[in-house]
Design a protein around this motif. Structure first.
Motif, PDB file in Angstrom:
ATOM      1  N   ILE A  50       0.820  -1.214   0.000  1.00  0.00           N
ATOM      2  CA  ILE A  50       0.000   0.000   0.000  1.00  0.00           C
ATOM      3  C   ILE A  50       0.855   1.266   0.000  1.00  0.00           C
ATOM      4  CG2 ILE A  50      -1.971  -1.106   1.107  1.00  0.00           C
ATOM      5  CD1 ILE A  50      -1.142   0.251   3.730  1.00  0.00           C
ATOM      6  N   GLY A  51       2.139   1.131   0.276  1.00  0.00           N
ATOM      7  CA  GLY A  51       3.028   2.270   0.175  1.00  0.00           C
ATOM      8  C   GLY A  51       2.911   3.236   1.336  1.00  0.00           C
ATOM      9  N   ALA A  52       3.761   4.262   1.315  1.00  0.00           N
ATOM     10  CA  ALA A  52       3.817   5.260   2.368  1.00  0.00           C
ATOM     11  C   ALA A  52       4.284   6.581   1.776  1.00  0.00           C
ATOM     12  CB  ALA A  52       4.769   4.826   3.479  1.00  0.00           C
ATOM     13  N   GLU A  53       3.805   7.672   2.333  1.00  0.00           N
ATOM     14  CA  GLU A  53       4.201   9.006   1.908  1.00  0.00           C
ATOM     15  C   GLU A  53       5.337   9.492   2.805  1.00  0.00           C
ATOM     16  OE1 GLU A  53       2.370  13.562   1.825  1.00  0.00           O
ATOM     17  OE2 GLU A  53       1.026  11.822   2.033  1.00  0.00           O
ATOM     18  N   VAL A  54       6.445   9.926   2.200  1.00  0.00           N
ATOM     19  CA  VAL A  54       7.577  10.428   2.965  1.00  0.00           C
ATOM     20  C   VAL A  54       7.311  11.878   3.372  1.00  0.00           C
ATOM     21  CG1 VAL A  54      10.050  10.910   2.967  1.00  0.00           C
ATOM     22  CG2 VAL A  54       9.169   8.899   1.759  1.00  0.00           C
ATOM     23  N   VAL A  55       7.439  12.144   4.671  1.00  0.00           N
ATOM     24  CA  VAL A  55       7.239  13.490   5.206  1.00  0.00           C
ATOM     25  C   VAL A  55       8.522  13.895   5.919  1.00  0.00           C
ATOM     26  CG1 VAL A  55       5.879  14.941   6.755  1.00  0.00           C
ATOM     27  CG2 VAL A  55       4.776  13.043   5.520  1.00  0.00           C
ATOM     28  N   PRO A  56       9.220  14.935   5.454  1.00  0.00           N
ATOM     29  CA  PRO A  56      10.462  15.332   6.130  1.00  0.00           C
ATOM     30  C   PRO A  56      10.210  15.712   7.587  1.00  0.00           C
ATOM     31  CG  PRO A  56      10.268  16.405   3.986  1.00  0.00           C
ATOM     32  CD  PRO A  56       8.944  15.772   4.269  1.00  0.00           C
ATOM     33  N   ALA A  57      11.106  15.300   8.456  1.00  0.00           N
ATOM     34  CA  ALA A  57      11.065  15.733   9.850  1.00  0.00           C
ATOM     35  C   ALA A  57      11.775  17.071   9.973  1.00  0.00           C
ATOM     36  CB  ALA A  57      11.714  14.683  10.751  1.00  0.00           C
ATOM     37  N   SER A  58      11.654  17.692  11.136  1.00  0.00           N
ATOM     38  CA  SER A  58      12.161  19.052  11.292  1.00  0.00           C
ATOM     39  C   SER A  58      13.628  19.108  11.673  1.00  0.00           C
ATOM     40  CB  SER A  58      11.335  19.793  12.358  1.00  0.00           C
ATOM     41  OG  SER A  58      11.383  19.105  13.600  1.00  0.00           O
ATOM     42  N   HIS A  59      14.254  17.958  11.970  1.00  0.00           N
ATOM     43  CA  HIS A  59      15.631  17.972  12.450  1.00  0.00           C
ATOM     44  C   HIS A  59      16.537  17.093  11.589  1.00  0.00           C
ATOM     45  CE1 HIS A  59      14.960  20.161  16.205  1.00  0.00           C
ATOM     46  NE2 HIS A  59      13.872  19.450  16.361  1.00  0.00           N
ATOM     47  N   HIS A  60      17.628  17.643  11.118  1.00  0.00           N
ATOM     48  CA  HIS A  60      18.772  16.867  10.632  1.00  0.00           C
ATOM     49  C   HIS A  60      18.444  15.863   9.538  1.00  0.00           C
ATOM     50  CE1 HIS A  60      20.662  18.807  13.890  1.00  0.00           C
ATOM     51  NE2 HIS A  60      20.218  18.013  14.826  1.00  0.00           N
ATOM     52  N   GLY A  61      17.490  16.126   8.691  1.00  0.00           N
ATOM     53  CA  GLY A  61      17.220  15.219   7.593  1.00  0.00           C
ATOM     54  C   GLY A  61      16.456  13.979   7.984  1.00  0.00           C
ATOM     55  N   GLY A  62      15.872  13.947   9.161  1.00  0.00           N
ATOM     56  CA  GLY A  62      15.046  12.807   9.544  1.00  0.00           C
ATOM     57  C   GLY A  62      13.823  12.685   8.656  1.00  0.00           C
ATOM     58  N   ARG A  63      13.258  11.500   8.627  1.00  0.00           N
ATOM     59  CA  ARG A  63      12.102  11.245   7.750  1.00  0.00           C
ATOM     60  C   ARG A  63      11.005  10.524   8.518  1.00  0.00           C
ATOM     61  NH1 ARG A  63      15.033   7.537   3.989  1.00  0.00           N
ATOM     62  NH2 ARG A  63      16.389   7.441   5.817  1.00  0.00           N
ATOM     63  N   GLN A  64       9.766  10.916   8.204  1.00  0.00           N
ATOM     64  CA  GLN A  64       8.590  10.227   8.703  1.00  0.00           C
ATOM     65  C   GLN A  64       7.885   9.569   7.521  1.00  0.00           C
ATOM     66  OE1 GLN A  64       6.672  13.028  11.861  1.00  0.00           O
ATOM     67  NE2 GLN A  64       7.661  14.334  10.342  1.00  0.00           N
ATOM     68  N   HIS A  65       7.182   8.490   7.782  1.00  0.00           N
ATOM     69  CA  HIS A  65       6.422   7.811   6.728  1.00  0.00           C
ATOM     70  C   HIS A  65       4.953   7.777   7.132  1.00  0.00           C
ATOM     71  CE1 HIS A  65      10.497   6.410   5.687  1.00  0.00           C
ATOM     72  NE2 HIS A  65      10.020   6.393   4.458  1.00  0.00           N
ATOM     73  N   LEU A  66       4.134   8.439   6.323  1.00  0.00           N
ATOM     74  CA  LEU A  66       2.703   8.534   6.569  1.00  0.00           C
ATOM     75  C   LEU A  66       2.000   7.373   5.863  1.00  0.00           C
ATOM     76  CD1 LEU A  66       0.434  10.328   7.798  1.00  0.00           C
ATOM     77  CD2 LEU A  66       0.325  11.483   5.575  1.00  0.00           C
ATOM     78  N   VAL A  67       1.205   6.628   6.607  1.00  0.00           N
ATOM     79  CA  VAL A  67       0.534   5.439   6.083  1.00  0.00           C
ATOM     80  C   VAL A  67      -0.959   5.538   6.358  1.00  0.00           C
ATOM     81  CG1 VAL A  67       0.299   2.925   6.295  1.00  0.00           C
ATOM     82  CG2 VAL A  67       2.574   3.983   6.399  1.00  0.00           C
ATOM     83  N   ARG A  68      -1.761   5.301   5.343  1.00  0.00           N
ATOM     84  CA  ARG A  68      -3.219   5.231   5.487  1.00  0.00           C
ATOM     85  C   ARG A  68      -3.643   3.797   5.204  1.00  0.00           C
ATOM     86  NH1 ARG A  68      -1.808   9.830   2.699  1.00  0.00           N
ATOM     87  NH2 ARG A  68      -2.322  11.814   3.748  1.00  0.00           N
ATOM     88  N   ALA A  69      -4.333   3.186   6.160  1.00  0.00           N
ATOM     89  CA  ALA A  69      -4.647   1.761   6.053  1.00  0.00           C
ATOM     90  C   ALA A  69      -6.119   1.501   6.315  1.00  0.00           C
ATOM     91  CB  ALA A  69      -3.798   0.953   7.035  1.00  0.00           C
ATOM     92  N   GLU A  70      -6.704   0.703   5.458  1.00  0.00           N
ATOM     93  CA  GLU A  70      -8.048   0.181   5.692  1.00  0.00           C
ATOM     94  C   GLU A  70      -7.942  -1.009   6.645  1.00  0.00           C
ATOM     95  OE1 GLU A  70     -10.927   1.495   4.532  1.00  0.00           O
ATOM     96  OE2 GLU A  70      -9.646   3.144   3.808  1.00  0.00           O
ATOM     97  N   PRO A  71      -9.066  -1.487   7.189  1.00  0.00           N
ATOM     98  CA  PRO A  71      -9.021  -2.639   8.093  1.00  0.00           C
ATOM     99  C   PRO A  71      -8.314  -3.837   7.459  1.00  0.00           C
ATOM    100  CG  PRO A  71     -11.159  -1.590   8.215  1.00  0.00           C
ATOM    101  CD  PRO A  71     -10.429  -0.916   7.096  1.00  0.00           C
ATOM    102  N   GLY A  72      -7.554  -4.536   8.285  1.00  0.00           N
ATOM    103  CA  GLY A  72      -6.810  -5.702   7.815  1.00  0.00           C
ATOM    104  C   GLY A  72      -5.525  -5.871   8.605  1.00  0.00           C
ATOM    105  N   ALA A  73      -4.655  -6.719   8.095  1.00  0.00           N
ATOM    106  CA  ALA A  73      -3.366  -6.989   8.735  1.00  0.00           C
ATOM    107  C   ALA A  73      -2.326  -6.054   8.124  1.00  0.00           C
ATOM    108  CB  ALA A  73      -2.969  -8.443   8.539  1.00  0.00           C
TER     109      ALA A  73
END
Length: 271
Positions: A50-73
């Motif tokens: 299902i993939g993930a959207e990369v969202v830059p963090a505010s410090h030192h090039g860190g990265r967050q991954h935003l995930v939207r998931a429907e019910p399931g495993a």
């Protein structure tokens, strides 16, 4: 302690999602400067990517991954081979200094000023040494805290886990006038293996890493995320939804070659 080195890190997180949910994960290594990673990230629901959207963090090039998931495993897997180069300690910028002196949710330094003033004084290096020694001697490593425990609770309880040690060091050094923040890291040598939280404190204009637990050598640690306290660097945060259960978590952090030694009195920096 800043010598060329590297290692391998990985984590697998599995959830049962009962309602449509939105998550943000902070599990990827902070790259750039002197850290390079060959990495892969896989996010699946019921076995389908299902993939993930990369969202830059505010410090030192860190990265967050935003995930939207429907019910399931839901399964999130990250792995990286990390190479690190020699680098000078990070300098403390003016914006970072201001932010790192402010109280925060889990590090209410404004409530600890009187205690810190009575307990700690001297040069920045002396304050850092004495705070670290105090926290190491005052706390027992026991899982007595919960998601709402802050540094004042930990001080009174006299016990906690790595996040509690980091919050207390951070709050007390801030209350003593030293900018301080936390860093989530992969920590080769940690046992049992888990995500690990440490402090970074500004001494003589550079960031110094502090781990009052002494559970892993600081020179082998690999930065994931940086922030004011655990609220900023949590490996997983539920943004919306809520019907979910974590069913499995597995973490790997291995250094190339032998683990280095770690003198708790020596200054060290996190790249």
């Amino acid at each position: 302690m800043d010598t060329p080195d590297g290692g391998r890190v990985a984590c697998t997180l599995e959830y049962t999602v009962d309602t449509p949910s939105e998550f943000v994960f902070q599990i990827a290594v902070t790259t750039g400067r002197a850290v390079h990673a060959d990495e892969e990230l896989s996010v699946t629901r019921d076995g389908a990517e299902i993939g993930a959207e990369v969202v830059p963090a505010s410090h030192h090039g860190g990265r967050q991954h935003l995930v939207r998931a429907e019910p399931g495993a839901l399964r999130v897997h990250y792995a990286a081979a990390v190479r690190r180069e020699s680098a000078p300690p990070r300098r403390v910028s003016a914006p970072a200094r201001v932010q790192a002196l402010r109280p925060s949710r889990y590090c209410p330094s404004d409530r600890m000023g009187g205690f810190a003033a009575r307990m700690f004084g001297g040069t920045d290096a002396e304050i850092l040494r004495d705070v670290t020694d105090f926290v190491r001697g005052h706390l027992r490593y026991e899982p007595v805290s919960n998601a709402t425990t802050d540094a004042t609770d930990t001080l009174l309880a006299g016990a906690g886990v790595c996040r509690d040690y980091a919050h207390l060091v951070t709050a007390l050094t801030r209350a003593s006038g030293l900018p301080a923040r936390v860093a989530a890291v992969y920590a080769p040598g940690l046992s049992p293996m888990d995500f690990h939280l440490v402090s970074e404190v500004a001494v003589d204009g550079v960031w110094r890493i502090v781990d009052a637990t002494g559970l892993a050598p600081r020179a082998s640690m690999i930065r994931i995320a940086t922030g004011r306290d655990a609220a900023d660097v949590a490996f997983s945060t539920l943004l919306s939804g809520g019907g979910l259960t974590m069913t499995h978590m597995e973490i790997l952090a291995v250094a190339d070659g032998d683990l280095p030694g770690d003198d708790p009195q020596a200054q060290a920096s996190l790249r």
